[in-house]
Structure formats: C-alpha cells, structure tokens
Motif scaffolding. Structure first.
Motif, PDB file in Angstrom:
ATOM      1  N   SER A   1       0.826  -1.221   0.000  1.00  0.00           N
ATOM      2  CA  SER A   1       0.000   0.000   0.000  1.00  0.00           C
ATOM      3  C   SER A   1       0.859   1.268   0.000  1.00  0.00           C
ATOM      4  O   SER A   1       0.476   2.285  -0.568  1.00  0.00           O
ATOM      5  N   HIS A   2       1.998   1.207   0.692  1.00  0.00           N
ATOM      6  CA  HIS A   2       2.813   2.414   0.867  1.00  0.00           C
ATOM      7  C   HIS A   2       4.076   2.425   0.003  1.00  0.00           C
ATOM      8  O   HIS A   2       4.989   3.210   0.263  1.00  0.00           O
TER       9      HIS A   2
ATOM     10  N   ARG B   1      17.840   0.106   1.454  1.00  0.00           N
ATOM     11  CA  ARG B   1      17.397  -1.053   0.688  1.00  0.00           C
ATOM     12  C   ARG B   1      15.918  -1.318   0.974  1.00  0.00           C
ATOM     13  O   ARG B   1      15.433  -1.039   2.054  1.00  0.00           O
ATOM     14  N   PHE B   2      15.229  -1.856  -0.019  1.00  0.00           N
ATOM     15  CA  PHE B   2      13.822  -2.207   0.174  1.00  0.00           C
ATOM     16  C   PHE B   2      13.698  -3.177   1.342  1.00  0.00           C
ATOM     17  O   PHE B   2      12.795  -3.064   2.173  1.00  0.00           O
ATOM     18  N   TYR B   3      14.630  -4.139   1.412  1.00  0.00           N
ATOM     19  CA  TYR B   3      14.551  -5.149   2.472  1.00  0.00           C
ATOM     20  C   TYR B   3      14.630  -4.504   3.859  1.00  0.00           C
ATOM     21  O   TYR B   3      13.900  -4.885   4.769  1.00  0.00           O
ATOM     22  N   THR B   4      15.501  -3.507   4.010  1.00  0.00           N
ATOM     23  CA  THR B   4      15.637  -2.824   5.308  1.00  0.00           C
ATOM     24  C   THR B   4      14.324  -2.119   5.674  1.00  0.00           C
ATOM     25  O   THR B   4      13.883  -2.150   6.814  1.00  0.00           O
ATOM     26  N   TRP B   5      13.737  -1.484   4.679  1.00  0.00           N
ATOM     27  CA  TRP B   5      12.453  -0.800   4.876  1.00  0.00           C
ATOM     28  C   TRP B   5      11.384  -1.811   5.294  1.00  0.00           C
ATOM     29  O   TRP B   5      10.619  -1.588   6.236  1.00  0.00           O
ATOM     30  N   LEU B   6      11.367  -2.950   4.619  1.00  0.00           N
ATOM     31  CA  LEU B   6      10.410  -4.008   4.922  1.00  0.00           C
ATOM     32  C   LEU B   6      10.628  -4.555   6.334  1.00  0.00           C
ATOM     33  O   LEU B   6       9.664  -4.796   7.078  1.00  0.00           O
TER      34      LEU B   6
ATOM     35  N   LYS C   1      -5.937  -6.858  -6.276  1.00  0.00           N
ATOM     36  CA  LYS C   1      -7.197  -6.718  -7.019  1.00  0.00           C
ATOM     37  C   LYS C   1      -7.945  -5.458  -6.584  1.00  0.00           C
ATOM     38  O   LYS C   1      -8.438  -4.696  -7.413  1.00  0.00           O
ATOM     39  N   SER C   2      -7.998  -5.224  -5.270  1.00  0.00           N
ATOM     40  CA  SER C   2      -8.742  -4.061  -4.772  1.00  0.00           C
ATOM     41  C   SER C   2      -8.061  -2.757  -5.195  1.00  0.00           C
ATOM     42  O   SER C   2      -8.702  -1.736  -5.380  1.00  0.00           O
ATOM     43  N   LYS C   3      -6.754  -2.799  -5.372  1.00  0.00           N
ATOM     44  CA  LYS C   3      -6.022  -1.591  -5.769  1.00  0.00           C
ATOM     45  C   LYS C   3      -6.202  -1.306  -7.253  1.00  0.00           C
ATOM     46  O   LYS C   3      -6.227  -0.160  -7.685  1.00  0.00           O
ATOM     47  N   THR C   4      -6.313  -2.367  -8.059  1.00  0.00           N
ATOM     48  CA  THR C   4      -6.428  -2.156  -9.496  1.00  0.00           C
ATOM     49  C   THR C   4      -7.861  -1.883  -9.941  1.00  0.00           C
ATOM     50  O   THR C   4      -8.087  -1.385 -11.028  1.00  0.00           O
TER      51      THR C   4
END
Lengths: 229, 79
Positions: A93-94, A103-108, B75-78
């Motif tokens: 979502s974000h 890194r994306f992994y660190t953020w995750l 699906k809900s986002k698209t």
C-alpha cells in the motif's frame, strides 16, 4: 515483461564460507548483506509502476526471512503470521512512499518489526518496554566460563542446532531479543535498529551487548566440552 | 584495561567499532587473560551461529494465506 526478465536472472549472493578467522583476531562479523540482490531496485521500480508480478517476486524472495523475523520477535506463530502478512500488505500500500534511500529489504524489516512489536506489546504489556532505563554494569561479567572446544556447533545435527537456538533465544527478555534479532540476524546497522525501534543508539548498543553475553551464557550449557545433549 | 573494561567493549570490538588505541589496549589485555579471550571468542561464535541461521521455509498453509491476501489487495487496488 520486466519482472519476468528480472526473475530469470537469479544471483547467488551468499558469500563462500571460508576458514574461521584465528581466534581473538579483529574480525568484524558484519558482512555485506546476503539478501540484497543486485536486481532488487529494478523489482521495486517495476512494482512502483504497477507491476504486481514484480511485487510478488519481492514477497516470495523475502517471505521466509520476514516470517523468521516476526517469529523471533513475537515467539508466537499466530502473531508472527499476522505481523508478516500485514507487513507485506502495508509495504504494498505504501510502496510509493518508499524513498529508496535504503534497501527495500531494510524498509520491509522496519515495517515487519513494528508489526511484530505491536503484537508483542499487546500480548505482554507488562513484560516489554524499550523505554526502561538501561541497567548498571554489575550484571555483565560472565558467570560461567568453560572450554567449548573447536567448532562446538558441529557436534549437533542441523535440526538439533535449530532447536537449541530457538530455545536459547526464547529465554531472552523481549527488549534484548528484539535488538539482537534486528542487529545480528537481520543485519540492520545500529542506526537502522535505533530508528526502527525508536530508541537511542547507546540503548541499542547496551541491549545488544547484554543480549550477546546472555546468549553466550545460555549456549555454554550446550557447548561446553564433554556435553552431549 | 581490566576485565570489566573488556566485557564492556566486547560488542564494539566484535563489530570493529573501537578506536585504534582502545582496540590495542583491549588486545594487550587479551594476550595475558585467558578468561577474557575465551569470553571474546565464545561471544563471537555465538553471533556467528545466529547470523548464519537459514531463513525458515514458510509453511504451505501460511504461504497460501499470505498470497491469497496479497492477491485480494492487488485486485482491490487495481479495481
């Protein structure tokens, strides 16, 4: 499709296991991360553009590690699953807010750690507070020192070893455990750990020191020479 | 540096975060203190063992629920 092309290009980044450094030589254990593959930023960029398959590849890549993280923090399977699932859904979502300054992994990991901490606090409100003052130094000195012999971990089968590690980490107080998990298992830096937990750098260092010493003490029970259990 | 000082700095030493002069002082102590040397070596090994732990294989039911939830989200986002 970009994500398909990226997925074909699997890169093995785990460094070869070399001989252990001589004992007591300066040997910072921190190594380049084993999880940040060179194509991670391409997958993130594709996912940001709406390529759902690219995001699913990121999930598949990190789901095992994130589940291990949430299990290590919550020590409860149901909470660990919920925290992992919410972490992936929130990161999806974000994703547009992810600035790519880390890194994306660190953020995750930061998102997942927060989800796991929230559940831990809910389940054990009186046992967990990162705000508590750091205790004095009287508790630091090792209580038992016994020779472990060379490579004591190799005296155990892999599954046996996993059981041992699970049982010793389980006994660690949550506020020490969380710091140890983020620093030594997930390989976040001291600064990243402090930011993820909302505590100071000296607090991270103090808790990490205590966690490491306590775990050494607990492993002593299994590793001391002449012990077969 | 005495034994207490070594224990206080173990983490920083293992992470390579000590200033050169402090590191040298600590290593001089390790040369003649068997107990501290053992503590440093065992603490390092403790970290290495946990650091080398492999990620767990996600149980099939957990994996399936995760990917179902993700599909619903996508699906809900698209839509």
């Amino acid at each position: 499709m970009l994500s398909a092309a990226i997925m074909e290009k699997k890169v093995n980044v785990r460094p070869p296991v070399g001989p252990r450094e001589p004992l007591s030589a300066p040997n910072p254990h921190r190594l380049p991360s084993r999880v940040a593959r060179e194509d991670e930023h391409l997958l993130v960029a594709a996912a940001k553009r709406g390529d759902a398959a690219a995001f699913e590849e990121l999930v598949s890549r990190y789901e095992g590690k994130i589940f291990r993280l949430t299990m290590n923090i919550t020590r409860n399977r149901e909470d660990a699953e919920d925290a992992m699932q919410d972490a992936f859904l929130k990161s999806y979502s974000h994703l547009k807010d992810f600035q790519e300054d880390s890194r994306f992994y660190t953020w995750l990991v930061r998102i997942a750690a927060n989800e796991a901490l929230m559940r831990l606090r809910k389940r054990r409100p009186n046992q967990f507070s990162l705000d508590e003052p750091i205790e004095g130094e009287d508790d630091l000195m090792p209580l038992q020192l016994e020779d472990w012999g060379p490579s004591p971990e190799q005296r155990f089968a892999q599954t046996e070893m996993r059981t041992i590690l699970n049982s010793v980490i389980d006994t660690l107080e949550p506020d020490f455990r969380v710091v140890f998990v983020l620093r030594d298992i997930e390989e976040l830096s001291t600064e990243e750990t402090a930011r993820a937990l909302g505590i100071s750098i000296p607090a991270v260092k103090s808790r990490l020191l205590r966690a490491r010493l306590k775990l050494r003490q607990k492993l002593n029970h299994y590793f001391r020479q002449g012990t077969t259990n | 540096m005495n034994c207490k000082g070594v224990i206080r700095e173990i983490s920083n030493y293992l992470d390579g975060e000590l200033e050169l002069s402090v590191r040298q002082e600590l290593e001089r102590h390790l040369e003649h203190c068997d107990d501290c040397r053992m503590t440093v070596d065992q603490t390092r090994l403790t970290v290495e063992i946990f650091c080398d732990e492999e990620p767990v294989e996600l149980p099939a039911d957990v994996k399936s629920r995760l990917h179902d939830a993700l599909q619903r989200k996508i699906k809900s986002k698209t839509n």
